[in-house]
Design an enzyme around this catalytic site. Sequence first.
Site, PDB file in Angstrom:
ATOM      1  N   SER A  87       0.803  -1.219   0.000  1.00  0.00           N
ATOM      2  CA  SER A  87       0.000   0.000   0.000  1.00  0.00           C
ATOM      3  C   SER A  87       0.843   1.280   0.000  1.00  0.00           C
ATOM      4  CB  SER A  87      -0.955  -0.046   1.195  1.00  0.00           C
ATOM      5  OG  SER A  87      -1.828   1.035   1.169  1.00  0.00           O
ATOM      6  N   ASP A 113      -1.959   6.356  -3.502  1.00  0.00           N
ATOM      7  CA  ASP A 113      -0.912   5.616  -2.810  1.00  0.00           C
ATOM      8  C   ASP A 113      -0.471   4.465  -3.727  1.00  0.00           C
ATOM      9  OD1 ASP A 113      -3.214   4.065  -2.521  1.00  0.00           O
ATOM     10  OD2 ASP A 113      -2.598   3.257  -0.587  1.00  0.00           O
ATOM     11  N   ASP A 150      -1.022   1.316  -4.098  1.00  0.00           N
ATOM     12  CA  ASP A 150      -1.962   0.346  -4.669  1.00  0.00           C
ATOM     13  C   ASP A 150      -3.285   1.004  -5.076  1.00  0.00           C
ATOM     14  OD1 ASP A 150      -2.633   0.754  -1.965  1.00  0.00           O
ATOM     15  OD2 ASP A 150      -3.632  -1.178  -1.838  1.00  0.00           O
ATOM     16  N   ASP A 202      -5.809   2.385  -3.708  1.00  0.00           N
ATOM     17  CA  ASP A 202      -7.111   2.297  -3.043  1.00  0.00           C
ATOM     18  C   ASP A 202      -7.430   3.621  -2.350  1.00  0.00           C
ATOM     19  OD1 ASP A 202      -5.225   1.936  -1.051  1.00  0.00           O
ATOM     20  OD2 ASP A 202      -6.316   0.322  -0.039  1.00  0.00           O
TER      21      ASP A 202
HETATM   22 MG    MG Z   1      -3.440   1.504  -0.119  1.00  0.00          MG
END
Ligand code: MG
Length: 438
Positions: free
Chosen positions: A93, A231, A233, A235
Amino acid sequence: MSLFGTNGVRGIANEELTAEMALDLGKVIATLKPGKIAVACDTRISSQMLKCAVLAGIMSAGSDAIDLGVAPTPALQFYAKSKRVAGVIVTASHNPREYNGIKFVQENGAEFFREMDEISERIFMSKSFKIAKWNEVGSLLRDDCIELYVNAIVESVSLDKKYRIVVDCGNGAGCFTTPEILKRLDCEVYGINCNPDGRFPAREPEPVERSLNLLKKAVVDFKADLGVAHDGDADRAVFVNEKGEFVSEDAMLALIAKHYVEKHGGGIVVTPVSSSRCVEDAVKSVGGEVVYTAVGSPVVAKVMLEKNAVFGGEGNGGLIFPEHLLARDGGMSVAKVLQLLDETGKTLSELVSEIPRYYMIKGKVECRNKEKVLEELRKKFPDANHVDGVRIDFEKGWLLIRPSGTEPIARIYAEGKSKEKAEELYAEGVRVLKQILS
Ligand code: MG
């Protein structure tokens, strides 16, 4: 639990999180969710190595492994939901580049809830996973989740006007989706750090204001309607308004929450106890209700499901749109913000100015004996919110004291209408804690 944290397993690759562990974690999920299991990873240097080990683990436990390649976490989650298969995402992440992580996903697209992680950890520790016979080993399949995900987002939004957007993907997995989503929404897109690169040469994977100077400048230079950064990844999404100013994540959460409640003519919004009062103010102003949870996105998603919430999210740019996916979704966040601009005809700075402003102070104090401190705090403030530490709400602010389960510290959050009020509440938090500890 010691292996699984609030967001799966995390650690420095090849030291704390090894290929051997990834292999066993593949066996664990195939033991719990036999059948087909989808796996994707972010752009980190160690991600392909760990993903291959997870795929091998799944197959060795007799399940078929679907390799989805590199993709944002919400794209893997949306695939899992659409195909009704469990999933695994290899990502750390927002953590620094040397880290990696492994997180399990349910067939409804949500992350594993805490009790499911506890079961996973027991199987991992006792090595009581399934091992298939030589002729029952699973197959390796390949598929794509990017197109499915991008399409779903593009189809859920319709814009009348044309927007100019600057996107900073931070060289993470968002490179594969957000620029494409915006192009298909007929936006004029300027990309910064939109080439995947696991060394993260341009900025840290966490989209914090101090590392977004280039984005802020580009928004002004290109006269863009807004800037967005993800960020590692994707999300999470954070925003810069048309003046090149960073918008606080809490204000964005409040803004979208208000919009969702308005659209539904009421409803429940779920957020952790650490979120700003501006969320509750905005939600209540349009007839909605806020339900507070412990800190961490899986529990927010779980409570959203239980309460049939219209919207939820964390004050770190992680927004959850339940009609689409019961998980944080950076790509959808951008699309929804554009939809809001389009429907209201207002700029992002105008919309944000309608959200009440608070000052928050966060800090930590050394604190051992979590259980005893918690018990004392609950006794002292019996009417406070006890869902995660103790949150005491006052008319002009609130105070949250959260003894940590993993470190010998207690986190203190204080928020007030003015900086002075926040400082006063913070000092009160420190005083109360010191009194209990003495
Ligand atoms: Mg993330």
